[in-house]
Design a protein around this motif. Structure first.
Motif, PDB file in Angstrom:
ATOM      1  N   GLU A   1     -35.241 -42.380 -27.823  1.00  0.00           N
ATOM      2  CA  GLU A   1     -36.090 -42.548 -26.653  1.00  0.00           C
ATOM      3  C   GLU A   1     -36.970 -41.304 -26.551  1.00  0.00           C
ATOM      4  O   GLU A   1     -36.639 -40.242 -27.093  1.00  0.00           O
ATOM      5  N   ILE A   2     -38.097 -41.431 -25.851  1.00  0.00           N
ATOM      6  CA  ILE A   2     -39.065 -40.338 -25.785  1.00  0.00           C
ATOM      7  C   ILE A   2     -39.479 -40.090 -24.334  1.00  0.00           C
ATOM      8  O   ILE A   2     -39.615 -41.021 -23.536  1.00  0.00           O
ATOM      9  N   ASP A   3     -39.619 -38.813 -23.993  1.00  0.00           N
ATOM     10  CA  ASP A   3     -40.245 -38.406 -22.734  1.00  0.00           C
ATOM     11  C   ASP A   3     -41.559 -37.734 -23.128  1.00  0.00           C
ATOM     12  O   ASP A   3     -41.605 -36.534 -23.406  1.00  0.00           O
ATOM     13  N   SER A   4     -42.631 -38.535 -23.160  1.00  0.00           N
ATOM     14  CA  SER A   4     -43.920 -38.037 -23.646  1.00  0.00           C
ATOM     15  C   SER A   4     -44.479 -36.930 -22.770  1.00  0.00           C
ATOM     16  O   SER A   4     -45.114 -35.989 -23.264  1.00  0.00           O
ATOM     17  N   SER A   5     -44.241 -37.019 -21.466  1.00  0.00           N
ATOM     18  CA  SER A   5     -44.823 -36.027 -20.563  1.00  0.00           C
ATOM     19  C   SER A   5     -44.240 -34.641 -20.777  1.00  0.00           C
ATOM     20  O   SER A   5     -44.903 -33.635 -20.525  1.00  0.00           O
TER      21      SER A   5
ATOM     22  N   PRO B   1     -44.816 -30.995 -33.434  1.00  0.00           N
ATOM     23  CA  PRO B   1     -44.206 -32.046 -34.248  1.00  0.00           C
ATOM     24  C   PRO B   1     -43.797 -31.589 -35.646  1.00  0.00           C
ATOM     25  O   PRO B   1     -42.862 -32.149 -36.225  1.00  0.00           O
ATOM     26  N   SER B   2     -44.498 -30.605 -36.160  1.00  0.00           N
ATOM     27  CA  SER B   2     -44.161 -30.133 -37.504  1.00  0.00           C
ATOM     28  C   SER B   2     -42.901 -29.268 -37.499  1.00  0.00           C
ATOM     29  O   SER B   2     -42.359 -28.958 -38.557  1.00  0.00           O
ATOM     30  N   ASN B   3     -42.436 -28.901 -36.305  1.00  0.00           N
ATOM     31  CA  ASN B   3     -41.264 -28.041 -36.204  1.00  0.00           C
ATOM     32  C   ASN B   3     -40.389 -28.471 -35.016  1.00  0.00           C
ATOM     33  O   ASN B   3     -40.228 -27.728 -34.050  1.00  0.00           O
ATOM     34  N   PRO B   4     -39.824 -29.671 -35.063  1.00  0.00           N
ATOM     35  CA  PRO B   4     -38.977 -30.124 -33.960  1.00  0.00           C
ATOM     36  C   PRO B   4     -37.756 -29.228 -33.818  1.00  0.00           C
ATOM     37  O   PRO B   4     -37.154 -28.813 -34.814  1.00  0.00           O
ATOM     38  N   THR B   5     -37.388 -28.938 -32.574  1.00  0.00           N
ATOM     39  CA  THR B   5     -36.308 -27.994 -32.309  1.00  0.00           C
ATOM     40  C   THR B   5     -35.282 -28.598 -31.376  1.00  0.00           C
ATOM     41  O   THR B   5     -35.625 -29.053 -30.275  1.00  0.00           O
ATOM     42  N   ILE B   6     -34.026 -28.608 -31.793  1.00  0.00           N
ATOM     43  CA  ILE B   6     -32.947 -29.104 -30.941  1.00  0.00           C
ATOM     44  C   ILE B   6     -32.693 -28.081 -29.837  1.00  0.00           C
ATOM     45  O   ILE B   6     -32.438 -26.911 -30.108  1.00  0.00           O
ATOM     46  N   ILE B   7     -32.774 -28.548 -28.586  1.00  0.00           N
ATOM     47  CA  ILE B   7     -32.547 -27.619 -27.474  1.00  0.00           C
ATOM     48  C   ILE B   7     -31.233 -27.909 -26.746  1.00  0.00           C
ATOM     49  O   ILE B   7     -30.794 -27.097 -25.937  1.00  0.00           O
ATOM     50  N   SER B   8     -30.618 -29.041 -27.042  1.00  0.00           N
ATOM     51  CA  SER B   8     -29.320 -29.322 -26.443  1.00  0.00           C
ATOM     52  C   SER B   8     -28.563 -30.340 -27.277  1.00  0.00           C
ATOM     53  O   SER B   8     -29.145 -31.293 -27.798  1.00  0.00           O
ATOM     54  N   GLU B   9     -27.233 -30.125 -27.376  1.00  0.00           N
ATOM     55  CA  GLU B   9     -26.352 -31.125 -27.972  1.00  0.00           C
ATOM     56  C   GLU B   9     -25.187 -31.391 -27.019  1.00  0.00           C
ATOM     57  O   GLU B   9     -24.079 -31.710 -27.415  1.00  0.00           O
ATOM     58  N   LYS B  10     -25.483 -31.294 -25.711  1.00  0.00           N
ATOM     59  CA  LYS B  10     -24.420 -31.366 -24.709  1.00  0.00           C
ATOM     60  C   LYS B  10     -24.097 -32.775 -24.236  1.00  0.00           C
ATOM     61  O   LYS B  10     -23.167 -32.969 -23.459  1.00  0.00           O
ATOM     62  N   ILE B  11     -24.866 -33.751 -24.676  1.00  0.00           N
ATOM     63  CA  ILE B  11     -24.552 -35.126 -24.286  1.00  0.00           C
ATOM     64  C   ILE B  11     -23.541 -35.695 -25.289  1.00  0.00           C
ATOM     65  O   ILE B  11     -23.881 -35.994 -26.435  1.00  0.00           O
ATOM     66  N   HIS B  12     -22.306 -35.799 -24.833  1.00  0.00           N
ATOM     67  CA  HIS B  12     -21.225 -36.335 -25.649  1.00  0.00           C
ATOM     68  C   HIS B  12     -20.758 -37.633 -25.008  1.00  0.00           C
ATOM     69  O   HIS B  12     -20.078 -37.616 -23.982  1.00  0.00           O
ATOM     70  N   ALA B  13     -21.136 -38.760 -25.575  1.00  0.00           N
ATOM     71  CA  ALA B  13     -20.697 -40.052 -25.055  1.00  0.00           C
ATOM     72  C   ALA B  13     -19.307 -40.366 -25.588  1.00  0.00           C
ATOM     73  O   ALA B  13     -18.822 -39.728 -26.525  1.00  0.00           O
ATOM     74  N   ARG B  14     -18.674 -41.365 -24.995  1.00  0.00           N
ATOM     75  CA  ARG B  14     -17.307 -41.678 -25.371  1.00  0.00           C
ATOM     76  C   ARG B  14     -17.198 -42.546 -26.621  1.00  0.00           C
ATOM     77  O   ARG B  14     -16.129 -42.650 -27.212  1.00  0.00           O
ATOM     78  N   ASP B  15     -18.293 -43.207 -27.020  1.00  0.00           N
ATOM     79  CA  ASP B  15     -18.221 -44.104 -28.170  1.00  0.00           C
ATOM     80  C   ASP B  15     -19.562 -44.077 -28.889  1.00  0.00           C
ATOM     81  O   ASP B  15     -20.477 -43.352 -28.510  1.00  0.00           O
ATOM     82  N   TYR B  16     -19.658 -44.892 -29.920  1.00  0.00           N
ATOM     83  CA  TYR B  16     -20.886 -44.982 -30.702  1.00  0.00           C
ATOM     84  C   TYR B  16     -22.022 -45.505 -29.836  1.00  0.00           C
ATOM     85  O   TYR B  16     -21.859 -46.448 -29.057  1.00  0.00           O
ATOM     86  N   ILE B  17     -23.186 -44.908 -29.964  1.00  0.00           N
ATOM     87  CA  ILE B  17     -24.316 -45.271 -29.120  1.00  0.00           C
ATOM     88  C   ILE B  17     -24.964 -46.562 -29.629  1.00  0.00           C
ATOM     89  O   ILE B  17     -25.389 -46.652 -30.780  1.00  0.00           O
ATOM     90  N   GLY B  18     -25.019 -47.558 -28.726  1.00  0.00           N
ATOM     91  CA  GLY B  18     -25.642 -48.826 -29.074  1.00  0.00           C
ATOM     92  C   GLY B  18     -27.111 -48.875 -28.704  1.00  0.00           C
ATOM     93  O   GLY B  18     -27.892 -49.576 -29.334  1.00  0.00           O
ATOM     94  N   LYS B  19     -27.490 -48.124 -27.670  1.00  0.00           N
ATOM     95  CA  LYS B  19     -28.893 -48.099 -27.253  1.00  0.00           C
ATOM     96  C   LYS B  19     -29.076 -47.016 -26.199  1.00  0.00           C
ATOM     97  O   LYS B  19     -28.157 -46.699 -25.446  1.00  0.00           O
ATOM     98  N   LEU B  20     -30.299 -46.458 -26.158  1.00  0.00           N
ATOM     99  CA  LEU B  20     -30.691 -45.490 -25.139  1.00  0.00           C
ATOM    100  C   LEU B  20     -31.826 -46.068 -24.310  1.00  0.00           C
ATOM    101  O   LEU B  20     -32.648 -46.836 -24.812  1.00  0.00           O
ATOM    102  N   PHE B  21     -31.866 -45.653 -23.038  1.00  0.00           N
ATOM    103  CA  PHE B  21     -33.013 -45.984 -22.194  1.00  0.00           C
ATOM    104  C   PHE B  21     -33.301 -44.772 -21.315  1.00  0.00           C
ATOM    105  O   PHE B  21     -32.419 -44.290 -20.606  1.00  0.00           O
ATOM    106  N   TYR B  22     -34.557 -44.319 -21.367  1.00  0.00           N
ATOM    107  CA  TYR B  22     -34.951 -43.173 -20.553  1.00  0.00           C
ATOM    108  C   TYR B  22     -35.847 -43.639 -19.420  1.00  0.00           C
ATOM    109  O   TYR B  22     -36.856 -44.323 -19.642  1.00  0.00           O
ATOM    110  N   GLN B  23     -35.462 -43.277 -18.200  1.00  0.00           N
ATOM    111  CA  GLN B  23     -36.237 -43.623 -17.012  1.00  0.00           C
ATOM    112  C   GLN B  23     -36.974 -42.358 -16.564  1.00  0.00           C
ATOM    113  O   GLN B  23     -36.378 -41.453 -15.979  1.00  0.00           O
ATOM    114  N   SER B  24     -38.268 -42.307 -16.847  1.00  0.00           N
ATOM    115  CA  SER B  24     -39.038 -41.088 -16.590  1.00  0.00           C
ATOM    116  C   SER B  24     -39.146 -40.764 -15.110  1.00  0.00           C
ATOM    117  O   SER B  24     -39.205 -39.601 -14.718  1.00  0.00           O
TER     118      SER B  24
END
Length: 755
Positions: A55-59, A79-102
């Motif tokens: 999912e993307i937050d374009s703004s 875009p040529s240098n994407p940087t991970i700023i967080s890995e703190k979202i740990h879900a309980r199972d395999y991710i089937g889908k994401l939805f971002y509500q801006s």
């Protein structure tokens, strides 16, 4: 989710007498909300794996990249240098889908058995979990509109409508049943559009508590998966055979009578997004490169592929999993090769400009626990070093990636001995866990599958080459000093004193005398079905025997080992085993973690289990915690009530209320009853009171009296009960109650007695 669609939950309801009778099928497969099962509970995880949904937050130039059961938050402002700023979202199972509500800056996650999770992303570097809702079935895909989340579920099949106006307390308001497995869902206005196997639903959701079918389109032979809706058309990707895989365009202008407009053939089309007059479809399967297909949909009745752009992943194949399009970029997830960023300013000439693929997690194989770190052998994902000082929130701090599959790791002193498949044994300096560095290697052109280090020697299981013994006194220059061939394929090794125990696929258990490591000699063997792992404790070797289950082998006479007990698991593979006291903890494929009571080796019985996110491959333990690796979701950490160590018992009792603990529980031969009463708690009205410890049966009848006067405060009192009454007669199996009384206080604990 595609990797899990054939799994389903069977809930067995059994009576207590059957439960207590033991045996492979006696324990019920209860899956409670939150996954917890009898005697085991979830503690935390580092659930990252191959890249999946986006999912993307374009703004804010943020990309949310699903990875196994975790989500990376990535800054893509450059875009040529994407940087991970967080890995703190740990879900309980395999991710089937994401939805971002801006509008709310919330990320919604459909994560299979984990149901729906809601996360606050207002501070991207520190996302916070707001709430969760455990759906009655496996959550597959989702869409959020207004104050409702629309989640498709499997078993039962349908659309679950959840009120998320209070994200801390989401509540189901309605459910719509579908005739077959549902996946993609998209909501516009009062209608939800649902993709199922061989069909397409339009559902009126104007009353969320009472959704009603508005229309249906039968699409025999098509496996509808993901969907986007623009105007009067639904764009649906389908998966399956060459003739039925691609992009369907459906006219939805009349909700009561949707109609198929056109079909564009694209083999293994996994994801779709729309921008302007183009559809962006990602495809790719095993033995094919992930490919982004850009389809001209300006004329819906005649879609045309204008370009098929192979993602530049070198010589490696990858699945194309999902695509998410912003103004000028398409973000494509490529399974274990990460996320690639494609410039689509000119749709007919897409060009990759960036990627984060060099350290994508992949497939948790094995784990080694040392101090406050977990060293995860992660297949193509290399060696991950996880800080587990906070078990509820493990964090990756270091990464080492040899250009080959990592099967196993063993840590000794400041070195991680890493089995890197065809590249042999790689020795990594981990004195600085955040910056692991390879310092030595041994590459005998064999398949390095397992390693054990003892007294300056490394013992390596090398597939068809058998066992090799290396002098690693100088880790930068390991030298082979001895070897021993073996029938079958050597995949695991365990060392006890002067004996090496070798698990060999097709060769069973091999017992090798290593008194003289320069001349190791096989002294005994025991045939098994398909030995893949071995753990030795006392006089027994515990062999994970694939489809043969858990084999318990008497090795008291190394030249004459023999099987004394077997725990079979119908329809599954036992992949790994770890022994703690009188319990064998086994990794049972897609059934998860089983705890087996082996106090009577001839009659092993299951006394606990935990359902996995996907497939459990590796096991390690440090009382009372169990560390399990999962094929899709990295490292899972559980706590078992059966594995309570005496040190932890004392630690928890200091400056706390009096404690009564029974271990093991359930038990079959004997159990230890322990209690601590702190200073001053034995004094009542200035007088010292006695302590009463008694055991009662389920009817309340006193059957055993251990009452005694306690002479010291703050120290552990330990009593062993062997399942007999006061006359010394063995009691029947069942539930009993242990009652501790002192002064005016009473503590009662349940004990389960098995045979």
């Amino acid at each position: 989710m595609l990797k899990k669609i054939f799994l389903f939950l069977i809930v067995e309801m059994v009576s207590l007498p059957l439960l207590l009778s033991g045996g492979a099928g006696a324990f019920p497969n209860f899956l409670f909300a939150g996954f917890d099962s009898l005697n085991m509970s979830f503690v935390g995880n580092w659930p990252f794996g191959a890249s999946n949904y986006l999912e993307i937050d374009s703004s804010r130039n943020l990309l949310f990249a699903g990875s196994g059961g975790g989500v990376y938050i990535v800054d893509v402002s450059v875009p040529s240098n994407p940087t991970i700023i967080s890995e703190k979202i740990h879900a309980r199972d395999y991710i089937g889908k994401l939805f971002y509500q801006s509008s709310t800056q919330r990320l919604y996650i459909a994560n299979d058995q984990g149901g729906l999770e809601i996360w606050d992303i207002s501070n991207p570097s520190s996302p916070a979990k707001l709430g969760e809702y455990f759906t009655s079935g496996y959550s597959a895909h989702l869409y959020v509109s207004g104050s409702y989340a629309y989640v498709t579920t499997l078993y039962p099949h349908g659309l679950c409508i959840i009120d998320v106006s209070d994200p801390a307390n989401p509540q189901q308001t309605g459910f719509f049943s579908t005739s077959n497995s549902p996946y993609g869902v998209y909501v516009v206005g009062n209608y939800a559009y649902i993709c199922i196997y061989e069909g397409f639903y339009i559902v009126d959701v104007s009353d969320p508590a009472n959704p009603q079918q508005a229309g249906f389109l039968s699409l025999s032979g098509y496996y509808l998966f993901d969907i986007k809706v623009v105007g009067d058309y639904a764009f649906v990707n389908t998966i399956g055979s060459i003739s039925s895989s691609g992009l369907l365009i459906i006219n939805i202008s009349q909700p009561s009578s949707p109609s198929l407009v056109s079909f564009c053939s694209i083999f293994e089309a996994h994801g779709v997004d729309i921008k302007g007059t183009y559809a962006y479809v990602v495809s790719g399967q095993l033995y094919n490169w992930a490919t982004l297909h850009i389809v001209d949909i300006s004329e819906p009745t005649n879609p045309q592929i204008v370009v098929s752009y192979e993602i530049p992943t070198g010589t490696l194949f990858a699945h194309g999993m999902d695509v998410c399009v912003s103004t000028t970029y398409a973000y494509v997830s490529c399974d274990w090769l990460g996320v690639h960023i494609i410039d689509i300013t000119t749709p007919t000439n897409p060009q990759e400009i960036g990627a984060f693929d060099g350290n994508t997690p992949q497939c948790g194989q094995n784990v080694f626990i040392s101090d406050s770190y977990a060293y995860l052998a992660d297949g193509e994902g290399g060696l991950r070093i996880i800080d587990i000082s906070d078990l509820s929130n493990p964090e990756e701090i270091g990464f080492y990636n040899p250009p080959c599959y990592v099967y196993d790791v063993y840590v000794s002193d400041s070195f991680a001995y890493t089995c890197a498949c065809a590249l042999g044994l790689r020795i990594v300096n981990i004195s600085d866990p955040s910056n692991p560095q390879e310092i030595g290697a041994y590459d005998p052109l064999g398949d390095a599958r397992s390693v054990c280090v003892s007294d300056g020697l490394a013992y390596v299981a090398l597939g068809s080459l058998g066992l090799h013994i290396l002098n690693v006194a100088d880790p930068s220059n390991p030298q082979v000093i001895g070897s021993c061939g073996s029938p079958g394929y050597a995949v695991d090794v365990f060392i006890v004193d002067s004996i090496a125990y070798l698990a060999c696929e097709g060769g069973g258990l091999r017992i090798i005398d290593i008194t003289d490591p320069t001349q190791p000699q096989e002294v005994g063997s025991c045939a098994t079905t398909y030995a893949v792992d071995v753990y030795v404790s006392g006089s027994y070797a515990y062999v994970a025997d694939g489809s043969g289950g858990l084999r318990i082998i008497d090795v008291s006479v190394p030249s004459n080992p023999y099987i004394v007990g077997t725990y079979s698991v119908s329809g599954s593979q036992v992949n790994d085993v770890y022994v703690v006291d009188s319990f064998a903890i086994i990794a049972v494929d897609w059934k998860g973690v089983y705890i087996i009571n082996v106090s009577t080796p001839a009659n092993p019985q299951r006394v606990g289990y935990y359902s996995p996110p996907y497939i459990t491959l590796g096991i390690s333990a440090s009382k009372p915690y169990i560390y399990a690796t999962d094929r899709l979701t990295g490292l899972q950490i559980y706590k078992s009530d059966l594995l309570v160590g005496i040190d932890e018992f004392i630690l928890k009792s200091v400056n706390q209320k009096p404690r009564l603990e029974i271990y093991p529980n359930p038990f079959s031969e004997k159990t230890e009853i322990r209690y601590i009463i702190q200073k001053g708690r034995l004094t009542v009205n200035g007088k010292r009171s006695t302590v009463s410890l008694k055991i009662y049966d389920a009817t309340g009848r006193l059957i055993k009296d251990f009452s005694r006067f306690t002479n010291y405060d703050g120290r552990t009192t330990s009593i062993v009960w062997d399942g007999t009454d006061d006359s010394g007669c063995k009691l029947p199996v069942g539930v009993y109650f242990c009652r501790l009384e002192y002064g005016k206080r009473v503590i009662t604990e349940k004990i389960v007695y098995l045979r």
